[in-house]
Design a protein around this motif. Sequence first.
Motif, mmCIF file in Angstrom:
data_model
loop_
_atom_site.group_PDB
_atom_site.id
_atom_site.type_symbol
_atom_site.label_atom_id
_atom_site.label_comp_id
_atom_site.label_asym_id
_atom_site.label_seq_id
_atom_site.Cartn_x
_atom_site.Cartn_y
_atom_site.Cartn_z
ATOM 1 N N THR A 1 0.812 -1.218 0.000
ATOM 2 C CA THR A 1 0.000 0.000 0.000
ATOM 3 C C THR A 1 0.846 1.269 0.000
ATOM 4 O OG1 THR A 1 -0.070 -0.125 2.410
ATOM 5 C CG2 THR A 1 -1.905 -1.127 1.214
ATOM 6 N N ALA A 2 2.172 1.135 0.102
ATOM 7 C CA ALA A 2 3.051 2.307 0.149
ATOM 8 C C ALA A 2 2.922 3.109 -1.141
ATOM 9 C CB ALA A 2 4.495 1.876 0.366
ATOM 10 N N ILE A 3 2.866 4.425 -1.009
ATOM 11 C CA ILE A 3 2.639 5.275 -2.169
ATOM 12 C C ILE A 3 3.780 5.169 -3.179
ATOM 13 C CG2 ILE A 3 3.671 7.358 -1.120
ATOM 14 C CD1 ILE A 3 1.374 8.935 -2.470
ATOM 15 N N ALA A 4 5.026 5.062 -2.698
ATOM 16 C CA ALA A 4 6.164 4.963 -3.617
ATOM 17 C C ALA A 4 6.130 3.658 -4.403
ATOM 18 C CB ALA A 4 7.476 5.086 -2.851
ATOM 19 N N VAL A 5 5.709 2.578 -3.765
ATOM 20 C CA VAL A 5 5.622 1.279 -4.439
ATOM 21 C C VAL A 5 4.651 1.352 -5.604
ATOM 22 C CG1 VAL A 5 4.870 -1.116 -4.165
ATOM 23 C CG2 VAL A 5 6.268 -0.041 -2.394
#
Length: 667
Positions: free
Chosen positions: A382-386
């Motif tokens: 769920t990480a935005i960078a991922v």
Amino acid sequence: MANYWRQVLNWDNFYELLWQAGKLFLFLLFLVCGYRILFIGLMYTYLGLATEGVDIVTALFYGLRLSMKSMGLLTAIGFLVGCIGYLYRPYKGTQFLQITGCIWIVLLTLLFFARIPYYEQFHSGFNQLIFNTFKDDTYALFISLIEEFQLPVRLLGVGIAGFFICRIFLWWQNWGHVWRLPRMSKVNYTICLRVVFICLLYQAILWIRFGGSLSYVGDIDWENAGVTKDQLLNEAILDDVQALYRSYEMDSRLENSTGLAFEPEQIQHYAEALSGKKLNSNNLDDYLKHHAVGLREKPPQHVFLIVSESYANWPLLSKYENLHITDGVKEIINRSDSDYLGSMLPNGMSTISGVMGILTGFADANLYLTHLPEAYREAYPTAIAVNMKKLGYETCFWYAGPNSWERIHDFALAQGFDKFYGRGDYGETEGNVWGCDDEYLYNAVLDGSKNDKMSFNLVLNVSNHSPFTVDLEKAGFDKELVRNALPEEMKNDEDLLKKLGHFWYADKQLAHFVSKAREIYPDSIFIIVGDHADRLNIDKTPNRYERYAIPLIVSGVGIDKNSLPERAAGSHINITATLMELIAPKGFEYYALGESLTRGNVMGINYGFWITPDDIGITEIGPQPYRFNVNAQGEPDMKKINENVEMIRSISWWRSKYGNQLVEKKG
């Protein structure tokens, strides 16, 4: 030796120590109640308009009861120290007790002097944020205390006040004669009298222990002491010892995740309810998977997500337009390629909580993620960078402060960012101990994005943070314009004008950056959001909406006035899904816990509050929701709201701590 034991076992010698302990208790109780009255008097401007005299009397009464427990504890410690001295030499017992009493007086005075600026900053007595000191940049905090809160002057005041109060205390301890139990004509009668005295003493100790009650039935503590309708008075009820105990308890719950231990079946049930998917899967990530609707053919070249320090929503409201401290962002909002949402909450009350919500997509769930080993093993899906990397973006984190702050450098890289830039990467800059001034940060971002790569840039500024050191006159701040817009009683508040000037500076530099970036990178999209509010208000007793709400602005290529529906509300955890739906092609697979605001998500939550397009309220048991939308119809569905809060926080807790497998966890 025989003479020594005769003195130790002498009832009169020991009784004198008890007598001195009783006088210590009364003095400390009187002192802390006096500080409570003085605190209310000094902070009277924070009292609500509906506050009445009976509320103040109620606060003082409950404060007296609660302080009986606090001062009883301090007295008990002093008595034990006195007993140590008593065993060394019976006549030393009272001296040891008096020394301990003086130490308590100085510490209570120090806490009182610290409570006032703390309340002005956080609208609260001491809370768990003070424990961030041990996890934060302690040097920067120390410099802030010196420059912004005049630490040396306050310590001098503590020393002077403590000296004179200790002198009064010692006079009080030595004044008068010890009231002794009368000696009866027969030894048995004397023994009976002493037994009666010990029983009464025991009852008195119970009465103090339970705050004016003899059992747990009538006990009072920091969790149930807030009985008035006024926030200031409820905080005043807690003396500083109780406030520190509250801080410790809340921090312990954060560290130990108290109250958030769930069975995997329960988490699966919550995931199904939130996602609307009946998958019968033990992989939690299956429920967090989404597919973009596809509002454009290809993503923009550059995406800039600006997380602006202390950028609250209230200055954007029409009632404050004469202040002219948000003219820059208002120009962005008024563009045809921009949209704005004012019903947003931060993920927490501090910058790091907000940043964690944005970086990971998880709600604040009693876990300090930058210190959680699981967060460094692999990036959360769920990480935005991922998710941005899956779209082909180079992901860059631009921070105005040092790389060491809250382990942000290591955490950002662990959560998918390709590059991290801190203050040390920008050359010679002006600023304060927390970081460089915004103009230097934005110039570095503009220079660093000059390549052909698709880039996602998360920008975190710090200028609107104490100590406020920007040269506002050089920056062009019209202080007199703002002064004239303030209420009459605030026009001469230079400290307030300085804070408003720094808000203006942050707004001006942000708008200038967006304008320059549009020229250089026309194929770009900008997302602007505050990291938190609750630091600055014109109103001393702001309503819940003006105190906590932050803005969300989206602007740039492909954005219009319908990008964010009116009937939407959210928090930091909704940003990833919203961004994906704004820029990703149709069918693109991404992971997020928070729903996209483009789909009309009608609720946002954080560590203690919830918000809808109409109302803002406190989670669990709290005061009635505050209605900020005058056109709202109907009442909020509190049952559904509380269920959603529990589901979102529970899933956040499980996924960040235990991973994606819904199986029984041990240990």
